[in-house]
Design an enzyme around this catalytic site. Structure first.
Site, mmCIF file in Angstrom:
data_model
loop_
_atom_site.group_PDB
_atom_site.id
_atom_site.type_symbol
_atom_site.label_atom_id
_atom_site.label_comp_id
_atom_site.label_asym_id
_atom_site.label_seq_id
_atom_site.Cartn_x
_atom_site.Cartn_y
_atom_site.Cartn_z
ATOM 1 N N LYS A 21 -16.852 17.473 -10.044
ATOM 2 C CA LYS A 21 -18.073 17.284 -10.820
ATOM 3 C C LYS A 21 -18.420 15.790 -10.891
ATOM 4 O O LYS A 21 -17.534 14.943 -10.851
ATOM 5 C CB LYS A 21 -17.916 17.857 -12.225
ATOM 6 C CG LYS A 21 -17.776 19.381 -12.248
ATOM 7 C CD LYS A 21 -17.564 19.875 -13.669
ATOM 8 C CE LYS A 21 -17.606 21.404 -13.734
ATOM 9 N NZ LYS A 21 -16.502 22.013 -12.981
ATOM 10 N N HIS A 49 -18.475 18.558 -17.032
ATOM 11 C CA HIS A 49 -19.235 17.327 -16.864
ATOM 12 C C HIS A 49 -19.143 16.454 -18.105
ATOM 13 O O HIS A 49 -19.101 15.222 -18.010
ATOM 14 C CB HIS A 49 -20.707 17.664 -16.585
ATOM 15 C CG HIS A 49 -20.953 18.296 -15.247
ATOM 16 N ND1 HIS A 49 -20.920 19.668 -15.059
ATOM 17 C CD2 HIS A 49 -21.209 17.751 -14.025
ATOM 18 C CE1 HIS A 49 -21.167 19.943 -13.794
ATOM 19 N NE2 HIS A 49 -21.340 18.807 -13.132
ATOM 20 N N SER A 91 -25.360 20.548 -13.673
ATOM 21 C CA SER A 91 -24.529 20.713 -14.866
ATOM 22 C C SER A 91 -25.215 21.680 -15.804
ATOM 23 O O SER A 91 -26.402 21.521 -16.111
ATOM 24 C CB SER A 91 -24.326 19.365 -15.563
ATOM 25 O OG SER A 91 -23.869 19.550 -16.883
ATOM 26 N N MET A 92 -24.453 22.680 -16.291
ATOM 27 C CA MET A 92 -25.036 23.642 -17.232
ATOM 28 C C MET A 92 -25.360 22.973 -18.558
ATOM 29 O O MET A 92 -26.268 23.387 -19.268
ATOM 30 C CB MET A 92 -24.069 24.804 -17.450
ATOM 31 C CG MET A 92 -23.839 25.638 -16.198
ATOM 32 S SD MET A 92 -22.765 27.058 -16.481
ATOM 33 C CE MET A 92 -23.836 28.065 -17.511
ATOM 34 N N GLY A 93 -24.612 21.916 -18.923
ATOM 35 C CA GLY A 93 -24.842 21.235 -20.200
ATOM 36 C C GLY A 93 -25.891 20.139 -20.119
ATOM 37 O O GLY A 93 -26.726 19.993 -21.017
#
Length: 1309
Positions: A21, A49, A91-93
């Site tokens: 990542k 992340h 990144s999902m966040g």
């Protein structure tokens, strides 16, 4: 920091090889708004992340002068051998980084490399927009764009609170039970997003609440949204009533909702008073203008001290409605039922696309919105205007006007019946489905079956009329909506009855409190009937309901006679009657059939134990892979469900499991794209509900479908029955994309299997004989780089400042032990930070009872301390427990080098008497007894360690009837080995009553006369006082506390918190540079006067907080100081008291200190004189400045007093003090103001002579530094008198020399 310094930050830092990542971070210059630099950081060690961003931003911001902002993330594939770097993913966040920006920076840093990047999102969006997720994204963009084009925001009431932002600022979606455009309510604002308390019962209500600074015996320790004590949530009030009372929280009016509408919330439910939760402590309903209400959510979890998450499936509601959240109890404490973070998901109807026409695979609604073809004529209004349901279907039945020729006759004593919720119950929320599917109301009809008192568990069925044969090109398709709720629901199956009866579809167990859409296809070459079979279990509540059965035109009724079908053979009689022994990881049957269908692929039928529990448009399917050998695997495929949720498959109820239990499996996320989706493992506990994720993977494992990746997930010991779940969500469902799992095995899961792990452990390789408790709130984490053993190795850590932590406790359990002889548990620990909590050691027995053995609390400095905990012989098996308990949200607790040995503990370096007497023994006329404030009418009201009535100390009664004048009672320690140098004994003592007697403290050598090191015969009021004495004996010795009676009445002497330091005691005129501990200054644990602790650190040892650039004493990074750090947690403006020892009355004593306070009007320091219950402010500082500043003042007092340095934590800057010095009886101009008085402490005077040379050396060093530093003096400000009430000041004193010199600690870094 200047722009020049920004340029010195490396723009790229990547691991040399692998797939990992990365994040793109913008570093802003605080001094120049236009100055910034973007940097790329990517590391293989990062699981998330956020791990990279938190570490990098923390290091940069601690250096000062910058703010960091995460611009997004992705993945990097780095092949240094081939000199290739590929940037992709997201990144999902944080979202997707601009890979083009990252790539250019990487090219500059890696000249000669082939650096490429891919942003597949746009391409995939155009190619796959017929899938539901991409459609929602496109529609969301479209509606936002349309809103931005609108200049006039004078919206009509009909478009307010409809989950669509019609205004630029989304003001039309404010105060709707949520705040747009996130459609979220976190209750941080007083308006509560429009939620109100329904008037009625004043005795039991909802209130907006926050935990605040005090820990409560009830309710949450933090809110759900922020995880802090200052976050807000909704909580019920306390109630005590003879009959149940109901509190109702009501939302504003919402215009309508789509079929996919669901509400995610955090909830807390805990029976803190053990009064019982009742049958309905929490549930939700919707109400209409006509007064009708329908239950939409019932709580199925039991009492647990922690926040959990749930979904309320609201579904399609065509008109305006309100949501009601109910709690019903007759007795309970404040806050024991709470809710927070209410987020509405996927509640809007489709809006017209920007292109003004729907793409292929969609139909156009009358409202110009777009709906997928497969949703047409499925019994649900997906358009919102009914366009997609204008159909003419054969044999469609909503049961509103009858049973539509479905034959409800059955041989079973349990009967299906056509009914509605009104006929079931409107007062008991746990009964019935709550509403039908067709109209989403209590008056709508459906088919329903539940257990009967006479027949608590059985099966029942109903069937269709005969249907004509079908074929592959024209199959009969059936859509059904089912509601399988509660423990009574054992499962629902659809079977075909022709010449024989066989199953074609099944859904096991309970699926939740919602209607679930399913499709079944029939290809039968003879006349047949459709047979529904339900299995019911003997549980407390629940049932199975069916509504809206829709048969396609190919399902044609037949006039032909049905042949008599051959019934399937009944299952073989189980070899075991006890259901709790099925899937308990132990083969009770000879052929192992009780474990054969539990999800373990090592059994031939093991794969069938995984049951699809999906409720949305993706599901799991079992498939056979035929290569060289045939293998079964589970994979994610499309499904007819309405919800936009993950695919879920779960095991039957398993366990309990043992401490070595591990889940092994192989998986792949394969395909052409860079991001295939994600896969996760969850555990569903029968008591606690679904817990946090055990393991997750997102992204991609490989391009092709022919390779697998192996994984092991630790399950651990679980005392309740549980289910394991695979959850997955695919970005796309093309044939070139696949999420799959195979070779699932349960390894060493039997609770009878106890591994041979040693409890003695340095945690460098694994956790040895220790494992995480799964009934607590959070886990200990293995951390590299903060280690006692090898300095850069690993230790176990709990970061109290971690924003993901919720709840109070994190527990570490040992494997089961037996010990018929005394053992010693030794370990090294850290308790660090202004608001950390406590560390406890306990015994846990098989019946669930616990026994406290050892405990420490409060700030202990950024150094390792050694703990010794005696473990007495036990008659039964037990487990050892290390328990971390949060007091706040700003600190760190660590554990390392645990040893468990069959021997008595040596004399501990610290004894608080909380659970044991540390080997001290009593002799003499009277006995020293182990007491607490609650167990004695005579003695201190609180102990010193915890400053609570429940804390323990050692107490000697000195009343004349117990201890006549001249008689003595002695408290003697175990033998302590002598050192080659002088050491200091510190303790706290408390005397009371009329003529309490004399306290003498002796060192008793093993082969010589005892030596007096301390003596006091004064009755000194209701307060704990600090005592100390030097020990210069180099052989073995014991410590003795001797109480001598004086013939008084109701007298006592108490002792607490005995500690041993590896250096001599400080002199009465005390200059403290904090290189050897606190020098008699101390924190207090009294919550009535402060909330935080001053803590000890150095620049070199600090890895988290901002600090001064150096200490003041030596102006080095190794020197120590006390500080109150600033952080992003919720303790801004809270205070910490630092107290001096009790000092004699004075006509002039000079107090001086050095202060570091870089930010003006941020942190604050007050100096008080505390005498009795009165304090006088002497000085207040909030000036700011970039260097250490010198302050001094004269103190006068006609009575005994203490000096208080009260720090207030800043929001932006650190507050630190160093080199505190007070000269008793000598004022700040060097004039002697008090006549010397004789001291009863002869031992301390002798020790003062021994160490005077040390003080002279320190003074010489300080003189040099003072000459180089600009000194500022501050005269005493005008003082205001204030009176406070407190019981006693428990001064949490510790000396770093308990285990090692601070100089040695700082050398480690």
């Amino acid at each position: 920091m200047s722009a020049e310094r920004l340029s010195k930050i490396p723009e790229v830092d990547l691991d040399p090889n692998g797939v990992f990542k990365y994040v793109l971070i913008r570093v802003h210059n605080k001094d120049e708004d236009d100055s910034y630099v973007d940097i790329v950081r990517g590391y293989a060690w990062a699981e998330y992340h956020a791990d990279i961003y938190d570490r990098v931003s923390g290091e940069l911001e601690r250096a000062g002068g910058v703010d960091c902002e995460c611009l997004g993330g992705g993945r990097i594939k780095h092949d240094s051998a081939e000199k290739k770097i590929h940037v992709y993913g997201y990144s999902m966040g944080f979202g997707r980084a601009k890979h083009s920006v990252s790539t250019e920076k990487i090219k500059t840093h890696y000249p000669g490399y082939e650096v490429t990047w891919a942003d597949e999102e746009q391409t995939r969006f155009m190619a796959t927009c017929h899938w539901i997720l991409c459609l929602c994204l496109g529609l969301n963009i479209a509606q936002r764009a349309a809103a931005l084009e609108r200049e006039d925001c004078s919206t009509s009431p009909e478009v307010r609170c409809d989950f669509v932002c019609d205004c630029k600022d989304c003001s039309d979606e404010q105060g709707c039970g949520y705040e747009g455009p996130e459609f979220l309510c976190d209750f941080e604002h007083e308006g509560m997003c429009g939620w109100t308390e329904m008037p009625g019962e004043d005795e039991y209500t909802w209130q907006r609440h926050q935990r605040g600074n005090r820990h409560s015996i009830s309710g949450p320790s933090c809110d759900f949204t922020t995880g802090t004590s200052t976050g807000w949530f909704m909580a019920v009030t306390a109630v005590t009533s003879d009959s149940p009372r109901t509190a109702v929280l009501v939302s504003p009016t919402i215009q309508h909702s789509s079929p996919t509408c669901r509400l995610r919330l955090g909830y807390f439910i805990w029976d803190s008073g053990d009064t019982g939760l009742g049958d309905a402590p929490l549930w939700a309903s919707v109400s209409w203008d006509n007064g009708e209400q329908a239950v939409v959510w019932r709580l199925e979890s039991s009492s647990f001290r922690g926040w959990r998450e749930a979904f309320i499936y609201i579904g399609r509601i065509p008109g305006s409605f309100q949501i009601h959240v109910h709690s019903r109890r007759s007795e309970g404490r404040h806050g024991d039922v709470s809710i927070d973070h209410m987020e509405f998901l996927d509640c809007a109807f489709p809006v017209p696309p920007e292109s003004a026409s729907c793409p292929p695979g969609y139909v156009t609604c009358e409202s110009k919105g777009c709906v997928e073809d497969y949703k047409v004529c499925d019994g649900t209004d997906d358009c919102g205007d009914g366009t997609d349901e204008d159909c003419d279907q054969n044999l469609s039945c909503d049961f509103e006007d009858g049973d539509c020729e479905w034959d409800l006759r059955t041989f079973s004593p349990l009967k299906w019946r056509r009914t509605n919720q009104i006929n079931i119950s409107l007062s008991e929320p746990l009964q019935g489905p709550g509403r039908d599917h067709t109209n989403n109301t209590v008056s709508g009809y459906f088919l329903y079956v539940t257990k009967e008192e006479s027949t608590p568990a059985d099966w029942t069925s109903f069937h269709s009329l005969p249907l004509a044969p079908t074929n592959d090109t024209h199959p009969c398709r059936m859509i059904i909506y089912t509601h399988q709720f509660g423990g009574v629901s054992g499962g629902l199956s659809v079977l075909v009855a022709e010449n024989k009866i066989y199953p074609v579809w099944e859904r096991g167990g309970a699926l939740g409190d919602l209607w679930v859409k399913s499709e079944v296809e029939f290809v039968v070459n003879s006349t047949f009937q459709i047979l529904f079979v339900a299995a019911l279990r003997d549980q407390a509540y629940g049932g199975i309901a069916i509504d809206d059965i829709i048969l396609s035109p190919e399902c044609v009724p037949s006039e032909e006679d049905m042949p008599e079908p051959g019934f399937p053979k009944p299952p073989a009689h189980s070899c075991i009657e006890d259901l709790l022994k099925i899937c308990d990881f132990h083969e009770d049957c000879a052929n192992g059939e009780d474990e054969a269908r539990c999800g373990d692929f090592s059994y031939e039928t093991g794969s069938s134990g995984w049951t699809d529990a999906s409720i949305g448009n993706q599901a799991w399917q079992l498939e056979l892979e035929s290569n060289s050998i045939e293998e079964e695997f589970l994979f994610v495929t499309g499904a007819p469900g309405q919800q936009l949720t993950e695919a879920q498959t779960r095991t039957p109820l398993l366990g309990p499991s043992g401490p070595a239990c591990t889940l092994q499996f192989s998986f792949r996320l394969a395909g052409n794209g860079s991001d295939i989706g994600y896969l996760a493992v969850f555990v569903k506990d029968t008591l606690l509900g679904t817990e946090s994720v055990l393991w997750e993977f997102d992204g991609k494992t490989n391009e092709t479908m022919d390779s697998w990746r192996k994984e092991e997930v630790y399950i651990g010991a679980r005392v309740h029955r549980f289910q394991l779940e695979f959850r997955a969500r695919a970005e796309d469902l093309f044939s070139s994309y696949e999420i799959a799992v195979k070779d699932v095995y349960f390894v060493d899961c039997s609770p009878l299997f106890i591994p041979s792990g040693d409890l003695s452990c340095n945690f460098e390789v694994n956790m040895c004989g220790w494992y995480q408790d799964h009934t607590d709130n959070y886990d200990w984490k293995l951390r590299s780089g903060m280690d006692h053993t090898v300095h850069d190795g690993r230790s176990l850590v709990v970061d109290m400042w971690d924003t993901s932590l919720r709840g109070l406790f994190g527990r570490l359990l040992s494997f089961r032990q037996t010990a018929d002889k005394e053992h010693c548990l030794s370990f090294f620990y850290k308790l660090y930070g202004p608001n950390t909590g406590k560390l406890s050691v306990k015994l846990l027995f098989d019946d669930g009872s616990e026994e406290l053995l050892w405990m420490r609390s409060g700030a202990h400095g950024n150094v390792w301390h050694e703990g010794h905990c005696p473990v007495p012989p036990q008659l039964s098996a037990f487990q050892l427990v290390f328990e971390a308990s949060r007091s706040g949200f700003d600190g760190q607790l660590a554990l390392d080098d645990v040893a468990f040995m069959e021997r008595p503990c040596s004399l501990p370096t610290m004894c608080s008497f909380e659970s044991q007497t540390c080997g001290f023994s009593s002799t003499g006329r009277a006995k020293w007894v182990h007491r607490s404030g609650t167990s004695s009418n005579t003695g201190p009201r609180t102990d010193h360690s915890l400053e609570t009535e429940n804390g323990f100390y050692m107490l000697a009664y000195t009343d004349a009837e117990v201890l006549p004048r001249g008689s003595v009672t002695t408290l003697t320690s175990p033998v302590r080995q002598g050192l080659a140098h002088t050491e200091c004994v510190n303790f706290w003592y408390h005397t009371g009553g009329d003529q309490p007697g004399t306290l003498n403290v002796y060192v008793t050598p093993s082969d010589g006369e005892r030596i007096l090191i301390f003596s006091s015969s004064l009755s000194q009021g209701h307060t704990w006082r600090h005592g100390q004495g030097n020990v210069s004996w180099h052989g073995d010795w014991k410590l003795q506390f001797e109480g001598m009676g004086e013939g008084g009445s109701f007298g006592y002497i108490a002792i607490d918190d005995v500690t041993y330091s590896t250096h001599s005691c400080p002199l009465p005129d005390r200059l403290c540079n904090f290189e050897r501990g606190f020098c008699g200054w101390s924190n207090t644990q009294n919550p009535s006067v402060d909330w935080l602790d001053w803590d000890l650190t150095s620049v070199r040892a600090e890895t988290f907080y901002n600090t001064p650039p150096s200490d003041h004493t030596f102006y080095t990074e190794e020197g120590h100081f006390l500080f109150l750090p600033n952080s992003n947690r919720d303790t801004f403006s809270q205070n910490a008291w630092l107290l001096s020892p009790h000092l004699a009355p004075t006509k002039g004593t000079c107090l001086s200190f050095w202060l570091y306070q870089p930010t003006i009007y941020d942190s604050k320091l007050k100096v008080w004189r505390l005498s009795g219950e009165t304090k006088q402010e002497l000085l207040m500082l909030d000036e700011g400045g970039e260097d250490w500043k010198y302050f001094s003042m004269n103190i006068t007092s006609e009575t005994e007093y203490q000096i208080v340095l009260e720090g207030f934590k800043g929001e932006k800057g650190v507050l630190a003090v160093d080199d505190i010095w007070y000269t008793v009886g000598v004022n700040c101009v060097g004039k002697t103001t008090d006549q010397p008085s004789s001291s009863a402490n002869a031992g301390a005077i002798v020790a003062a002579v021994v160490v005077i040379l040390v003080l002279l050396v320190i003074l010489a060093v300080l003189t040099v530094y003072y000459m180089k530093t600009k000194q500022t003096s501050a005269s005493a400000t005008s003082a205001d008198e204030a009176t406070i009430s407190y019981s006693s000041f428990g001064n949490n004193l510790y000396q770093s020399g308990d285990t090692e010199r601070l100089e040695e600690v700082t050398d480690r870094g």
